[in-house]
Design an enzyme around this catalytic site. Structure first.
Site, PDB file in Angstrom:
ATOM      1  N   ALA A 117       0.846  -1.206   0.000  1.00  0.00           N
ATOM      2  CA  ALA A 117       0.000   0.000   0.000  1.00  0.00           C
ATOM      3  C   ALA A 117       0.865   1.233   0.000  1.00  0.00           C
ATOM      4  O   ALA A 117       0.842   2.020   0.931  1.00  0.00           O
ATOM      5  CB  ALA A 117      -0.921   0.003   1.206  1.00  0.00           C
ATOM      6  N   HIS A 118       1.684   1.378  -1.026  1.00  0.00           N
ATOM      7  CA  HIS A 118       2.486   2.598  -1.145  1.00  0.00           C
ATOM      8  C   HIS A 118       1.560   3.770  -1.459  1.00  0.00           C
ATOM      9  O   HIS A 118       0.433   3.571  -1.909  1.00  0.00           O
ATOM     10  CB  HIS A 118       3.539   2.417  -2.239  1.00  0.00           C
ATOM     11  CG  HIS A 118       4.660   1.552  -1.777  1.00  0.00           C
ATOM     12  ND1 HIS A 118       5.764   2.049  -1.145  1.00  0.00           N
ATOM     13  CD2 HIS A 118       4.829   0.222  -1.823  1.00  0.00           C
ATOM     14  CE1 HIS A 118       6.584   1.055  -0.845  1.00  0.00           C
ATOM     15  NE2 HIS A 118       6.031  -0.064  -1.241  1.00  0.00           N
ATOM     16  N   PRO A 119       2.016   4.995  -1.260  1.00  0.00           N
ATOM     17  CA  PRO A 119       1.121   6.143  -1.447  1.00  0.00           C
ATOM     18  C   PRO A 119       0.853   6.441  -2.909  1.00  0.00           C
ATOM     19  O   PRO A 119       1.206   7.476  -3.433  1.00  0.00           O
ATOM     20  CB  PRO A 119       1.891   7.295  -0.772  1.00  0.00           C
ATOM     21  CG  PRO A 119       3.311   6.896  -0.845  1.00  0.00           C
ATOM     22  CD  PRO A 119       3.337   5.403  -0.756  1.00  0.00           C
ATOM     23  N   THR A 120       0.250   5.480  -3.607  1.00  0.00           N
ATOM     24  CA  THR A 120      -0.065   5.707  -5.012  1.00  0.00           C
ATOM     25  C   THR A 120      -1.518   5.432  -5.321  1.00  0.00           C
ATOM     26  O   THR A 120      -1.988   5.765  -6.393  1.00  0.00           O
ATOM     27  CB  THR A 120       0.790   4.792  -5.915  1.00  0.00           C
ATOM     28  OG1 THR A 120       0.543   3.434  -5.559  1.00  0.00           O
ATOM     29  CG2 THR A 120       2.248   5.088  -5.769  1.00  0.00           C
TER      30      THR A 120
ATOM     31  N   ILE B 155       8.741   6.814  -4.981  1.00  0.00           N
ATOM     32  CA  ILE B 155       7.369   6.907  -5.480  1.00  0.00           C
ATOM     33  C   ILE B 155       6.979   8.358  -5.768  1.00  0.00           C
ATOM     34  O   ILE B 155       6.603   8.683  -6.892  1.00  0.00           O
ATOM     35  CB  ILE B 155       6.386   6.220  -4.508  1.00  0.00           C
ATOM     36  CG1 ILE B 155       6.694   4.723  -4.453  1.00  0.00           C
ATOM     37  CG2 ILE B 155       4.943   6.445  -4.927  1.00  0.00           C
ATOM     38  CD1 ILE B 155       6.038   3.999  -3.311  1.00  0.00           C
TER      39      ILE B 155
END
Length: 917
Positions: free
Chosen positions: A132-135, A746
């Site tokens: 759940a990367h900030p994308t 990211i």
């Protein structure tokens, strides 16, 4: 005269027509929804509905285009699935690249019979790891509306509906769009980790099981259609193996909110969801087990188990109800009791101690069903259920724990200082020789330094408390559900051995008369260019260490030892540019494979690929085909990050297709690496030169005076740092500074993408090619000749070309107007535009033609997006200018009020580009 069947080209053109037709239908529905909502002023601005007025678009255009792009993305996915079906009907199943029919055909072409193919498949073990990367900018409720729309779109394809039925479908679509319009699209509050985990659990629990049913069916059909006996396949068990992992709740690298309590809660949420999945699947199967007591011989073991479970509940109302309903259908009766037992576990009460215990009960059902001659019921219902139990167990997905090597250094320093070791508090600054001498000697002892209740400082307590959570889980639920201990920024051997020391302190080391070993695998993550270069030496020394040897032997349980190695595609690219990074990764895999082979250890590469090409993304089967020969052992892990999860897996057809690409791709790649002689990539001789020159150009840009200032003004990086898109901070240290080194890969990629530069995905390639053309024209010509036969460089250049095509020079120049200093603007835009044109021209020269002609599908998807995107980009530039002005004037309240508009802009552009970071 016989009509000839359509060709691939005709099928593609029909697909393009279907995109236009379906999109036109959905945009018409969106127009009806806007009328119903009283948003008449927006109707002239509907995308793809004719000429859009050129005057200043009204408030709401961002949301309109964002939803428009969401519909387009949906249409493209649906048409791609329809086109694959048509191609299969016309040209045969093995005409579709990357799927099982083609993979089995290709393995047969290698001279492999069914037994040899099964031997390959037995080693194939693929694990997508959801992160759940900030994308992922969309809220879960928006994705629910998307699913409802997609289902109606699928229904609308049925050719035999009456006009009345089609009107109903259209009305439901208009209603869904009305709801979507009034549903908050973006996170105005930063999502917490549990929300991110719930989103991942949705895919794991609610979507993947149905995809696995189809996937299993596709594989079985392909096996039978290849002329291979199904009995041989079933006798081999559940192969090839597919399972799932996640980092959400375990990845604490630069994420201070992932506490030991969060990890404990994540394990509990995953476990509970696995029981929910198994209960639901069992109840669906139970409906098929209606065999009557009067018509079938009931095995004694089945009757006994019904009695045992009935008496074990101590709940007469429940057991009497099940008896009254299902006594005449004993298989269904036992299924009901099993489901009731799983419900008790969902509610937090004791039940099955292990998946094996549950499988014993399912085995009773299966044996009895086969015993009365109903083998098809077992094949179609019980076998897939038992396969899901094997895949998901009582844990749903493996939870990896990742932490940065520097954080571990601080933790060990705290530990040694608390234990009273001389100079222990300075461990982080010890030389590598001193560290290794200390760790090698210290790890011979099984005793910890301190009592497990000691509190010794922030970093040490954070690591040790996390490891104690894992140790507690092992006691209650065994190792099931626990992944690896991953060390990001692995720089040297002590970074890995230090984890053993911390594991010993927290009770994660096991001991017997022959020595000690770690309960969980310790995994290096090589990310930067330098670390990739040094990785074979680090891994070799690690594999030679007695503790690692013992750990891997215990994990192998009599089989061939294996070692996971993670490769980072993000920081290496941020470090040195796409071409040098990809070549460094390729070389590292080659050398690491040799390192493992020399020691009789099979390597499982864990590819930390991001959602964009700049961070390792690209078509899965092409990516696998480009791997160095011998590096694919059959075991394969890769991250699925942010918005790519929804893109690949949000609907059943797409999820099945993408999982099949993964499994079939891993199978044919493993077979090729194992059963064909090593073959040098013909482009390899040119790569050292190209990598070096591209790295020089890329790093020269980043080191040019004023670059940071230019970058922070020309892209919306400042807005991204303030966004609420994901739970993780944009910077590793959490500080908003002016350091690219500290900035996560990211947001680095996301910011360049939003401004339509796509710079990390192509910069430096043109300079490298130009240098070769000037310094060695004959080599450049030789490269042109071999490019078509190079899987590696072909894959890299195709991705670079995609980034170039996605970039937009006009919009780059419009974003450049945000740079205050005209000289600074001109200085960097001259460099960037020259490199852009250089790269474009030289690639066209190498490929002897434009990308639009060679890749019409890519050209179509880019062209259809461009006009509405241009409107959104111009709005974003205006918003950025106004918001930055308010921030500069310290009008914080007004700037904060503007921020939702900024977030909506970012989200709308991300929807249009189908990518973020």
């Amino acid at each position: 005269m016989t009509e000839l069947p359509p060709t691939r080209e005709q099928l593609r053109l029909e697909g393009f027509e279907l995109i236009d037709e379906t999109l036109s239908f959905l945009v018409g529905c969106l127009g009806d929804a806007l009328k119903s909502l009283g948003e008449d002023s927006l109707i002239p601005y509907l995308p793809w509905s004719g000429t859009v007025p050129e005057n200043h678009p009204p408030e709401g255009t961002q949301q309109l285009y964002s939803i428009g792009f969401q519909l387009l993305n949906m249409v493209e996915e649906r048409v791609a699935a329809a086109t694959r079906r048509e191609r299969e009907k016309v040209l045969g199943a093995d005409s579709i690249r990357g799927l099982w029919p083609q993979a089995l055909r290709d393995m047969s072409a290698l001279g492999l019979g069914p037994q040899e193919i099964l031997a390959v498949l037995a080693d194939v073990d693929v694990q997508p790891v959801l992160t759940a990367h900030p994308t992922e900018a969309k809220r879960a409720s928006v994705r629910e509306r998307h699913r409802a729309l997609y289902e109606e779109l699928v229904r609308n394809e049925y050719p035999k509906y009456t006009d009345r039925e089609r009107r109903r479908i259209r009305e439901r679509i208009v209603t869904a769009l009305e709801t979507l319009w009034r549903t908050g699209e973006i996170h105005l509050v930063r999502p917490d980790i549990y929300r991110e985990l719930r989103d991942a659990i949705h895919y794991l629990r609610d979507l993947f099981p149905s995809a696995l049913n189809r996937l299993d069916l596709h594989f079985t059909e392909a096996w039978r259609n290849a002329g291979f006996p199904q009995e041989m396949l079933r006798a081999a068990g559940n192969i090839p193996r597919l399972s799932f992992g996640t980092w959400i709740g375990g990845d604490r690298d630069g994420h201070p909110l992932v506490t030991p309590e969060v990890t404990e809660k994540a394990l509990e949420m995953l476990r509970r969801a696995s029981f929910q999945l198994l209960k639901r699947e069992l109840e669906q199967v139970a409906g098929q087990l209606t065999l009557s007591r009067q018509l079938n011989e009931i095995p004694d073991a089945l009757e006994r188990r019904i009695d045992e479970l009935t008496f074990s509940f101590g709940d007469e109302d429940l057991t009497n109800d099940l008896h009254d309903r299902y006594h005449e259908e004993p298989w269904r009766h036992l299924s009901g009791l099993i489901a009731a037992r799983l419900q008790r576990q969902i509610d937090g009460h004791p039940g099955y101690n292990s998946p094996k215990d549950l499988d014993n009960d399912l085995g009773l059902l299966a044996d009895g069903i086969r015993g009365v001659g109903c083998s098809l019921i077992d094949e179609q219902y019980l076998r897939p259920l038992r396969q899901k139990l094997e895949i998901f167990g009582f844990h749903l997905a493996l939870l990896d724990v990742r932490q940065n090597s520097e954080f571990h250094d601080k933790a060990i320093s705290r530990l040694l200082a608390a234990a009273g070791l001389e100079d222990g508090g300075n461990y982080a600054s010890w030389t590598e020789e001193k560290r290794l001498a200390f760790l090698t000697e210290e790890l011979k002892s099984p005793r910890p330094f301190l009592h497990d209740s000691a509190r010794i400082g922030e970093e040490a307590d954070a690591v040790l408390d996390c490891y104690r959570v894992l140790a507690k889980h092992r006691k209650e639920w065994t190792d099931a559900g626990l992944g690896a201990l991953i060390v990001s920024m692995t720089r040297q051997l002590s970074d890995l051995l230090g984890v053993f020391l911390l594991a010993r302190e927290a009770g994660l080391m096991e001991h017997d008369a022959t020595g000690s070993w770690c309960a969980l695998e310790v995994v290096p993550l090589f990310e930067t260019m330098d670390d990739l270069d040094r990785s074979p030496g680090i891994l070799g020394a690690f594999l030679d260490h007695p503790l690692t040897i013992k750990t891997n032997e215990k994990r192998a349980n009599g089989g061939k030892p294996s070692q996971q190695v993670m490769l980072g595609y993000s920081d290496s690219n941020k470090d040195c540019g796409i071409l040098a990074a990809q070549w460094a990764l390729h070389q590292a895999q080659e050398a690491l494979t040799v390192t493992g082979n020399e020691r009789g250890v099979k390597l499982c590469f864990f590819h930390g690929r991001g959602g964009t090409i700049s961070r390792g993304a690209g078509p899965t089967h092409w990516f696998m085909a480009s791997l160095p020969h011998g590096s694919m052992s059959g075991e394969f892990r890769m991250t699925e990050q942010g918005e790519t999860i929804a893109q690949k897996y949000a609907n059943l057809a797409n999820a099945t297709y993408n999982l099949e690409l993964l499994l079939a791709g891993a199978a044919i790649t493993t077979a090729n690496h194992r059963h064909t002689p090593p073959k040098k990539d013909p482009a390899e001789p040119f790569l050292p030169f190209l990598a070096e020159k591209s790295q020089e150009a890329y790093q020269a840009l980043l080191r040019t005076e004023g670059f940071i200032n230019f970058y922070r003004q020309v892209t919306p990086i400042d807005a991204l740092e303030n966004s609420r898109i994901g739970s993780r901070p944009a910077r590793r240290t959490g500080k908003k500074g002016h350091s690219i080194a500290d900035l996560r890969a990211i947001p680095w990629v996301f910011s360049w993408t939003q401004a339509r530069f796509y710079l990390p995905g192509w910069f430096g390639v043109g300079s490298a090619l130009e240098a070769m053309q000037k310094e060695s024209p004959e080599q450049f010509e030789a490269l042109r000749e071999v490019l078509a036969h190079s899987t590696f460089l072909g894959y890299v250049f195709t991705n670079v070309e995609t980034n170039l095509a996605s970039a937009n020079l006009d919009l780059m120049n419009e974003y450049a107007a945000l740079v205050d200093d005209p000289e600074l603007r001109k200085k960097f835009m001259d460099i960037i535009v020259a490199e852009f044109r250089r790269t474009q021209d030289l690639l066209e020269g190498l490929y002897k033609g434009r990308m639009d002609d060679r890749r019409p599908r890519m050209a179509k998807t880019l062209a259809i997006r461009e006009a509405p995107l241009r409107v959104l980009h111009r709005q974003q530039i205006a918003i950025l200018k106004q918001w930055r002005g308010l921030v500069a004037d310290e009008k914080e309240a007004e700037a904060e009020t503007m921020f939702p508009k900024m977030l909506l802009s970012i989200n709308a552009i991300a929807s249009g580009l189908r990518t973020t970071g």
